[in-house]
Design a protein around this motif. Structure first.
Motif, PDB file in Angstrom:
ATOM      1  N   ALA A   1     -24.092 -28.936  12.418  1.00 37.92           N
ATOM      2  CA  ALA A   1     -23.457 -30.338  11.865  1.00 37.92           C
ATOM      3  C   ALA A   1     -24.451 -31.385  11.789  1.00 37.92           C
ATOM      4  O   ALA A   1     -24.467 -31.551  10.418  1.00 37.92           O
ATOM      5  CB  ALA A   1     -22.056 -30.492  11.901  1.00 37.92           C
ATOM      6  N   ALA A   2     -25.269 -31.145  12.844  1.00 44.06           N
ATOM      7  CA  ALA A   2     -26.640 -32.353  12.950  1.00 44.06           C
ATOM      8  C   ALA A   2     -27.702 -31.838  11.831  1.00 44.06           C
ATOM      9  O   ALA A   2     -28.013 -32.881  11.434  1.00 44.06           O
ATOM     10  CB  ALA A   2     -26.799 -32.217  13.665  1.00 44.06           C
ATOM     11  N   VAL A   3     -28.183 -30.589  11.634  1.00 46.83           N
ATOM     12  CA  VAL A   3     -28.850 -30.285  11.022  1.00 46.83           C
ATOM     13  C   VAL A   3     -28.173 -30.158   9.119  1.00 46.83           C
ATOM     14  O   VAL A   3     -29.425 -30.433   8.869  1.00 46.83           O
ATOM     15  CB  VAL A   3     -29.344 -28.571  11.103  1.00 46.83           C
ATOM     16  N   ARG A   4     -27.741 -29.879   9.004  1.00 46.58           N
ATOM     17  CA  ARG A   4     -26.983 -30.270   7.806  1.00 46.58           C
ATOM     18  C   ARG A   4     -26.920 -31.855   6.969  1.00 46.58           C
ATOM     19  O   ARG A   4     -27.137 -31.837   6.358  1.00 46.58           O
ATOM     20  CB  ARG A   4     -25.754 -29.278   7.740  1.00 46.58           C
ATOM     21  N   ARG A   5     -26.896 -32.549   8.607  1.00 47.13           N
ATOM     22  CA  ARG A   5     -26.843 -33.929   7.883  1.00 47.13           C
ATOM     23  C   ARG A   5     -28.623 -34.472   7.093  1.00 47.13           C
ATOM     24  O   ARG A   5     -29.277 -35.358   6.969  1.00 47.13           O
ATOM     25  CB  ARG A   5     -26.760 -34.711   9.187  1.00 47.13           C
ATOM     26  N   PHE A   6     -29.857 -33.132   6.971  1.00 49.82           N
ATOM     27  CA  PHE A   6     -31.191 -33.430   6.354  1.00 49.82           C
ATOM     28  C   PHE A   6     -30.277 -34.016   5.364  1.00 49.82           C
ATOM     29  O   PHE A   6     -31.183 -34.539   5.257  1.00 49.82           O
ATOM     30  CB  PHE A   6     -32.201 -32.464   7.176  1.00 49.82           C
ATOM     31  N   HIS A   7     -29.897 -32.980   4.650  1.00 52.19           N
ATOM     32  CA  HIS A   7     -29.585 -32.757   3.351  1.00 52.19           C
ATOM     33  C   HIS A   7     -30.965 -32.064   2.708  1.00 52.19           C
ATOM     34  O   HIS A   7     -31.133 -32.399   2.052  1.00 52.19           O
ATOM     35  CB  HIS A   7     -29.461 -33.606   2.489  1.00 52.19           C
ATOM     36  N   LYS A   8     -31.259 -30.846   3.591  1.00 50.88           N
ATOM     37  CA  LYS A   8     -31.780 -29.892   2.993  1.00 50.88           C
ATOM     38  C   LYS A   8     -31.972 -28.585   2.654  1.00 50.88           C
ATOM     39  O   LYS A   8     -31.059 -28.213   3.232  1.00 50.88           O
ATOM     40  CB  LYS A   8     -33.603 -30.481   3.827  1.00 50.88           C
ATOM     41  N   ALA A   9     -32.726 -27.616   2.126  1.00 44.22           N
ATOM     42  CA  ALA A   9     -32.139 -26.299   2.788  1.00 44.22           C
ATOM     43  C   ALA A   9     -32.782 -25.509   4.491  1.00 44.22           C
ATOM     44  O   ALA A   9     -33.803 -26.494   5.032  1.00 44.22           O
ATOM     45  CB  ALA A   9     -33.017 -25.957   1.712  1.00 44.22           C
ATOM     46  N   VAL A  10     -32.068 -24.790   4.981  1.00 47.60           N
ATOM     47  CA  VAL A  10     -32.293 -24.773   5.628  1.00 47.60           C
ATOM     48  C   VAL A  10     -32.502 -23.075   5.987  1.00 47.60           C
ATOM     49  O   VAL A  10     -32.101 -22.555   5.925  1.00 47.60           O
ATOM     50  CB  VAL A  10     -31.162 -24.761   6.857  1.00 47.60           C
ATOM     51  N   LEU A  11     -33.747 -22.898   6.996  1.00 48.55           N
ATOM     52  CA  LEU A  11     -33.730 -21.124   7.242  1.00 48.55           C
ATOM     53  C   LEU A  11     -33.383 -21.305   9.047  1.00 48.55           C
ATOM     54  O   LEU A  11     -34.496 -22.133   9.352  1.00 48.55           O
ATOM     55  CB  LEU A  11     -35.630 -21.112   6.816  1.00 48.55           C
TER      56      LEU A  11
END
Length: 115
Positions: free
Chosen positions: A61-71
């Motif tokens: 959920a914290a990674v999604r707070r970057f509002h960027k594509a995720v690999l």
């Protein structure tokens, strides 16, 4: 380009591979350190090793707070459910698989404009 990987060797290897391809890279050993850094606003993609998510149930959920594509880099031996908006790349990463996956994950990376 953001890289989050607790293992120093993997983190440095990812940095090197991305920098050789012309990407500007900021790397961190955990998600919270990356979120706290003012430099993370730059870049359009986050490369996350699954090890950075294992001990914290709120890490994804914290990674999604970057509002960027995720690999997300995962171990071959673990099954990984499909997560909306996250491209999964299985380790070990061979050849040009990392760069190809980044370009597929983040369309702006595919335009030839390093992030």
């Amino acid at each position: 380009m953001l890289v989050i990987a607790p293992d120093y060797g993997l983190r440095r290897s990812l940095e090197f591979a991305l920098e050789v391809e012309g990407f500007a890279v900021l790397s961190f050993d955990d998600v919270n350190a990356a979120l706290a850094s003012p430099g993370t606003a730059a870049g359009s993609c986050v490369v996350v090793d699954e090890e950075a998510l294992l001990n914290d149930p709120l890490a994804m959920a914290a990674v999604r707070r970057f509002h960027k594509a995720v690999l997300l880099l995962v171990d071959r031996s673990r099954s990984m459910p499909d997560i909306l908006g996250v491209r999964v790349l299985r380790k070990p990463i061979l050849g040009n698989a990392l760069i190809t996956a980044i370009r597929l994950t983040d369309q702006s990376a595919g335009t030839g404009q390093p992030t």
